[in-house]
Scaffold this active site. Sequence first.
Site, PDB file in Angstrom:
ATOM      1  N   THR A  12      16.951  29.981  38.186  1.00  0.00           N
ATOM      2  CA  THR A  12      17.690  28.741  37.904  1.00  0.00           C
ATOM      3  C   THR A  12      16.804  27.511  38.000  1.00  0.00           C
ATOM      4  OG1 THR A  12      19.775  29.702  38.609  1.00  0.00           O
ATOM      5  CG2 THR A  12      19.620  27.321  38.746  1.00  0.00           C
ATOM      6  N   THR A  85      17.407  32.927  42.634  1.00  0.00           N
ATOM      7  CA  THR A  85      17.964  33.052  43.984  1.00  0.00           C
ATOM      8  C   THR A  85      18.669  34.400  44.222  1.00  0.00           C
ATOM      9  OG1 THR A  85      20.063  32.039  43.311  1.00  0.00           O
ATOM     10  CG2 THR A  85      18.348  30.561  44.160  1.00  0.00           C
ATOM     11  N   ASP A  86      19.075  35.066  43.132  1.00  0.00           N
ATOM     12  CA  ASP A  86      19.915  36.262  43.311  1.00  0.00           C
ATOM     13  C   ASP A  86      19.213  37.380  44.082  1.00  0.00           C
ATOM     14  OD1 ASP A  86      21.865  34.943  41.932  1.00  0.00           O
ATOM     15  OD2 ASP A  86      21.657  36.089  40.077  1.00  0.00           O
TER      16      ASP A  86
END
Length: 335
Positions: A12, A85-86
Site C-alpha cells: 500500500t 502490511t498483510d
Amino acid sequence: MRSVHVVATGGTIASTSTGAGAVPTESVQELAAAYSGVFDRVDVRLEQLTQLPSSELTTDDLEAIGDRIRAAAADVDGVVVFHGTDTIEETAYYLDLVLDVDVPVVLTGAQRTHDEISPDGPANVRGALDAAAHDHVQDGVYVLFNEQLHAARAVTKRHSSNLDAYDSGDYGLVAERTPEGFWFYRRPESLSATIPARTITATVEVVTTSTDTDGSAIRHAVDRGVDGLVVDALGLGNVPTDVASAIESAIDDDVVVVVTTRCRDGVVSPVYGSDGGAKALEEAGVVFGSDLPAHKARIKLLVALSARGDIDDVRALFGSGQRDSYGYVTADSDP
Ligand code: ASP
C-alpha cells in the site's frame, strides 16, 4: 552520515487508486522524491526488488529479499524494507530466522495509499530510517509502524485499516519514537535463534480448526505430498477426534505436524487427555508450537525442514527454553 539501504517490494505504501482498486504504482525513487525531507538525514541507497501486494509474495520473493539484504549489509549501517502490511510479519520473522548480518533490518509500510489524504507512509519511513541508522540498534529484524518499533518474533497485524495496526502482545514494544528520540523498553536484539537455510525446499500447509472440523483438510494435504503441517488447534492445543486421527496418519506418513493455538496469547501444552486432547497429540508425535501464531510457525517449520533438520531438530527448535522467545520455562523452574 549513517548509510541505509532500502529494498522496496510494493504494498500500500507504493499504491495509488485506479479504476480497478488500489495497486502498487509508485517506484521507490518516486516515493523518495515525494517524501520531502524524510531521506535527508541518511545516506540512502534505493533498490526496487518487486512491485507487488504482499498477498502475492512467495517464499522465492522472501529468499530474494534475504539475498539482497546479505549483499547490502557489509556496506551500510542498516537496511529498510518497504513491504505490504498483510504479510509483513511473516517476511520479518523469516528474515529474523535466516539472516546472520551485523546490521539492523527494519520493515515498514503504510495503511493508507500514497494518494490518500494524510498517508502514513512518510512518517513510517522516517521512523524506519531512524531506527535502522540508530547507534543503539545493532542487529535483529524489526517492524516500524506508527512510531512503534516491534520485534519480528512478536509483531502481529491486529487492525485491517487503522494506522495503529501492529501489536506485540504480551512481549510489548521494543521502542517508541518520541519527540526526544527513540525510547527503548528493552534491549533491541533478535528474539530468534538463527537457522541456516538459504533456500526453502519444503512444503508446509496450515490447517485451521473450529467446532465441527474433521480431518479431511489434513488428509488432502498429505495426499498432495506436503512435508509438514501446522494445525492451528483450540485452546491449549486440543482438536476434534477425527482431526487427531488424521494427524496420527499424517505422522505415520512422515509428515511433521506442528500444533499451535488459535488463542492470541499463551502456549500449547499437553493438559487434556481426551482422544483429541493435546496429551494424545503429544503421544502421537506432534511438535508443539509454543506461543507462535500458525502463520509464523509455518515459516519456522519451512525453514527448519529446509535446513534438513530431522524431527528431533525441529522439536528442539520449537521447544521451550530455546532462545526463540523472551518468555521460557526450564525443566526445573516449576515444582
Ligand atoms: N494489500 C496490501 C499489502 O499487503 C496491504 C498493505 O500494504 O497495507 O500489500
